[in-house]
Design a protein around this motif. Structure first.
Motif, PDB file in Angstrom:
ATOM      1  N   TYR A  60       0.808  -1.228   0.000  1.00  0.00           N
ATOM      2  CA  TYR A  60       0.000   0.000   0.000  1.00  0.00           C
ATOM      3  C   TYR A  60       0.842   1.280   0.000  1.00  0.00           C
ATOM      4  N   PRO A  61       1.860   1.415   0.874  1.00  0.00           N
ATOM      5  CA  PRO A  61       2.636   2.666   0.898  1.00  0.00           C
ATOM      6  C   PRO A  61       3.290   2.991  -0.444  1.00  0.00           C
ATOM      7  N   GLY A  62       3.735   1.979  -1.179  1.00  0.00           N
ATOM      8  CA  GLY A  62       4.393   2.215  -2.459  1.00  0.00           C
ATOM      9  C   GLY A  62       3.470   2.778  -3.518  1.00  0.00           C
ATOM     10  N   LEU A  63       2.169   2.585  -3.336  1.00  0.00           N
ATOM     11  CA  LEU A  63       1.196   3.056  -4.326  1.00  0.00           C
ATOM     12  C   LEU A  63       0.681   4.460  -4.029  1.00  0.00           C
ATOM     13  N   VAL A  64       0.459   4.777  -2.756  1.00  0.00           N
ATOM     14  CA  VAL A  64      -0.196   6.058  -2.447  1.00  0.00           C
ATOM     15  C   VAL A  64       0.637   7.006  -1.591  1.00  0.00           C
ATOM     16  N   LEU A  65       1.713   6.522  -0.987  1.00  0.00           N
ATOM     17  CA  LEU A  65       2.553   7.377  -0.154  1.00  0.00           C
ATOM     18  C   LEU A  65       3.888   7.681  -0.827  1.00  0.00           C
ATOM     19  N   ILE A  66       4.560   6.635  -1.298  1.00  0.00           N
ATOM     20  CA  ILE A  66       5.849   6.813  -1.971  1.00  0.00           C
ATOM     21  C   ILE A  66       5.642   7.284  -3.402  1.00  0.00           C
ATOM     22  N   ASN A  67       4.587   6.804  -4.043  1.00  0.00           N
ATOM     23  CA  ASN A  67       4.205   7.249  -5.388  1.00  0.00           C
ATOM     24  C   ASN A  67       2.776   7.792  -5.342  1.00  0.00           C
ATOM     25  N   ARG A  68       2.239   8.198  -6.494  1.00  0.00           N
ATOM     26  CA  ARG A  68       0.888   8.772  -6.549  1.00  0.00           C
ATOM     27  C   ARG A  68       0.039   7.948  -7.508  1.00  0.00           C
ATOM     28  N   LEU A  69      -1.068   7.417  -7.006  1.00  0.00           N
ATOM     29  CA  LEU A  69      -1.940   6.577  -7.814  1.00  0.00           C
ATOM     30  C   LEU A  69      -3.151   7.369  -8.281  1.00  0.00           C
ATOM     31  N   LYS A  70      -3.378   7.379  -9.594  1.00  0.00           N
ATOM     32  CA  LYS A  70      -4.540   8.048 -10.179  1.00  0.00           C
ATOM     33  C   LYS A  70      -5.403   7.008 -10.890  1.00  0.00           C
ATOM     34  N   ILE A  71      -6.643   6.880 -10.457  1.00  0.00           N
ATOM     35  CA  ILE A  71      -7.569   5.901 -11.023  1.00  0.00           C
ATOM     36  C   ILE A  71      -8.658   6.639 -11.796  1.00  0.00           C
ATOM     37  N   THR A  72      -8.867   6.278 -13.048  1.00  0.00           N
ATOM     38  CA  THR A  72      -9.988   6.808 -13.819  1.00  0.00           C
ATOM     39  C   THR A  72     -10.830   5.640 -14.316  1.00  0.00           C
ATOM     40  N   GLY A  73     -12.119   5.858 -14.442  1.00  0.00           N
ATOM     41  CA  GLY A  73     -13.011   4.809 -14.931  1.00  0.00           C
ATOM     42  C   GLY A  73     -13.375   3.762 -13.897  1.00  0.00           C
ATOM     43  N   GLY A  74     -13.100   4.038 -12.630  1.00  0.00           N
ATOM     44  CA  GLY A  74     -13.425   3.059 -11.589  1.00  0.00           C
ATOM     45  C   GLY A  74     -14.901   2.725 -11.526  1.00  0.00           C
ATOM     46  N   GLU A  75     -15.745   3.663 -11.963  1.00  0.00           N
ATOM     47  CA  GLU A  75     -17.195   3.423 -11.962  1.00  0.00           C
ATOM     48  C   GLU A  75     -17.588   2.275 -12.884  1.00  0.00           C
ATOM     49  N   ASN A  76     -16.695   1.899 -13.817  1.00  0.00           N
ATOM     50  CA  ASN A  76     -16.990   0.780 -14.722  1.00  0.00           C
ATOM     51  C   ASN A  76     -16.932  -0.570 -14.014  1.00  0.00           C
ATOM     52  N   LEU A  77     -16.509  -0.567 -12.750  1.00  0.00           N
ATOM     53  CA  LEU A  77     -16.493  -1.799 -11.964  1.00  0.00           C
ATOM     54  C   LEU A  77     -17.816  -2.020 -11.231  1.00  0.00           C
ATOM     55  N   LYS A  78     -18.646  -0.993 -11.153  1.00  0.00           N
ATOM     56  CA  LYS A  78     -19.826  -1.025 -10.276  1.00  0.00           C
ATOM     57  C   LYS A  78     -20.790  -2.166 -10.570  1.00  0.00           C
ATOM     58  N   ASN A  79     -21.176  -2.321 -11.815  1.00  0.00           N
ATOM     59  CA  ASN A  79     -22.264  -3.245 -12.140  1.00  0.00           C
ATOM     60  C   ASN A  79     -21.789  -4.558 -12.761  1.00  0.00           C
ATOM     61  N   LEU A  80     -20.518  -4.874 -12.588  1.00  0.00           N
ATOM     62  CA  LEU A  80     -20.012  -6.122 -13.145  1.00  0.00           C
ATOM     63  C   LEU A  80     -20.506  -7.316 -12.333  1.00  0.00           C
ATOM     64  N   PRO A  81     -20.818  -8.420 -12.989  1.00  0.00           N
ATOM     65  CA  PRO A  81     -21.193  -9.628 -12.242  1.00  0.00           C
ATOM     66  C   PRO A  81     -19.973 -10.196 -11.511  1.00  0.00           C
ATOM     67  N   GLY A  82     -20.209 -11.110 -10.614  1.00  0.00           N
ATOM     68  CA  GLY A  82     -19.113 -11.674  -9.823  1.00  0.00           C
ATOM     69  C   GLY A  82     -18.342 -12.764 -10.526  1.00  0.00           C
ATOM     70  N   ARG A  83     -18.730 -13.118 -11.750  1.00  0.00           N
ATOM     71  CA  ARG A  83     -18.067 -14.208 -12.461  1.00  0.00           C
ATOM     72  C   ARG A  83     -17.968 -13.897 -13.953  1.00  0.00           C
ATOM     73  N   ASN A  84     -17.100 -14.643 -14.620  1.00  0.00           N
ATOM     74  CA  ASN A  84     -16.920 -14.571 -16.070  1.00  0.00           C
ATOM     75  C   ASN A  84     -16.607 -13.143 -16.553  1.00  0.00           C
ATOM     76  N   VAL A  85     -15.715 -12.492 -15.822  1.00  0.00           N
ATOM     77  CA  VAL A  85     -15.218 -11.171 -16.213  1.00  0.00           C
ATOM     78  C   VAL A  85     -13.713 -11.285 -16.435  1.00  0.00           C
ATOM     79  N   LEU A  86     -13.263 -10.875 -17.607  1.00  0.00           N
ATOM     80  CA  LEU A  86     -11.841 -10.943 -17.960  1.00  0.00           C
ATOM     81  C   LEU A  86     -11.306  -9.522 -18.126  1.00  0.00           C
ATOM     82  N   PHE A  87     -10.329  -9.172 -17.299  1.00  0.00           N
ATOM     83  CA  PHE A  87      -9.660  -7.882 -17.411  1.00  0.00           C
ATOM     84  C   PHE A  87      -8.407  -8.062 -18.269  1.00  0.00           C
ATOM     85  N   VAL A  88      -8.263  -7.226 -19.294  1.00  0.00           N
ATOM     86  CA  VAL A  88      -7.098  -7.285 -20.171  1.00  0.00           C
ATOM     87  C   VAL A  88      -6.342  -5.965 -20.029  1.00  0.00           C
TER      88      VAL A  88
END
Length: 256
Positions: A27-55
């Motif tokens: 965790y510290p390496g992502l948000v304290l030592i470096n800076r994490l910027k997330i865009t499009g996180g809302e696209n995770l909201k309505n995904l089913p719990g199975r048969n999802v492939l992230f590429v």
């Protein structure tokens, strides 16, 4: 049946513990030592719990996947724009797997521990023991990925290498064609600058780590694998079109 249920509960508990330990360490390496910027996180909201492939494109062996796990854990708790306080590590999402080359998961105790957190190890079809090889897909590998998709999310890197604009591997397209998952593209940047190739040591602190989660692809599962692969590579911005854009941008900077 009860024995199977008990084993599954024990397995999930083990993964929660591993995720918690790895999460606290990274965790510290992502948000304290470096800076994490997330865009499009809302696209995770309505995904089913199975048969999802992230590429996704690939810039380090482990930091990429670790970051995705943090983001998915936070999303389970309703956080889509940033990680915030990592209380999500108290009860992380456990139905997540990631595809990794078998040879990269045996280096250290940390990578072996990480493998137990949900790695689907596969044999590289184009490289073995540092040498170029040519061999077909291992049916056992594709079956393992299919089983994981049956009740989980799976993360994969179609290029199978951290080299930018490397060609995609047809195996990803075969998996999509056969299992017809929801395919969610992710584009990352900055990881190559912040971490070494393995993603376990810092190279430049204070780097911006960007993660862009795109909308699911509209895929014709009956299309040829070559066409599906082209669509995937374009979505993760690693196609020839994006390579030419990058070269054009670089030349414009040089001309100035």
């Amino acid at each position: 049946m009860s024995t199977f249920v008990e084993r599954l509960k024990k397995f999930n508990l083990t993964r929660r513990v591993i995720y918690g330990v790895l999460g606290v360490i990274t965790y510290p390496g992502l948000v304290l030592i470096n800076r994490l910027k997330i865009t499009g996180g809302e696209n995770l909201k309505n995904l089913p719990g199975r048969n999802v492939l992230f590429v996704s494109n690939h810039q380090t062996y482990f930091a990429d996947v670790i970051t995705f796990l943090h983001i998915f854990f936070a999303a389970k708790w309703g956080r889509y724009k940033g990680l915030g306080i990592p209380y999500y590590l108290l009860n992380p999402k456990t139905n997540i797997y990631y595809v990794a080359a078998a040879e990269t998961m045996k280096d250290t105790w940390l990578t072996r521990l990480f493998a137990k957190a949900g790695a689907i190890t596969v044999k590289r079809t184009w490289r073995a023991e540092g040498k170029e090889v040519q061999r077909g897909l291992d049916p056992g590998d594709t079956r393992n990925i299919a089983r994981a998709l049956n009740d989980s999310w799976v993360i994969t890197f179609p290029q199978g290498t951290t080299k930018p604009f490397a060609p995609g591997r047809k195996g990803t397209a075969y998996i999509i064609k056969q299992n017809q998952p929801i395919v969610v593209p992710i584009v990352i940047n900055g990881f190559w600058r912040a971490f070494n190739k393995k993603g376990l040591k810092f190279k430049k602190r204070g780097s911006l780590l960007s993660v862009n989660i795109k909308e699911p692809l509209d895929i014709d599962y009956n299309a040829p694998v070559e066409e599906i692969l082209d669509q995937v590579m374009d979505s993760i911005e690693q196609s020839k079109k994006y390579m030419l854009k990058g070269r054009h941008h670089l030349m414009s900077i040089i001309d100035k």
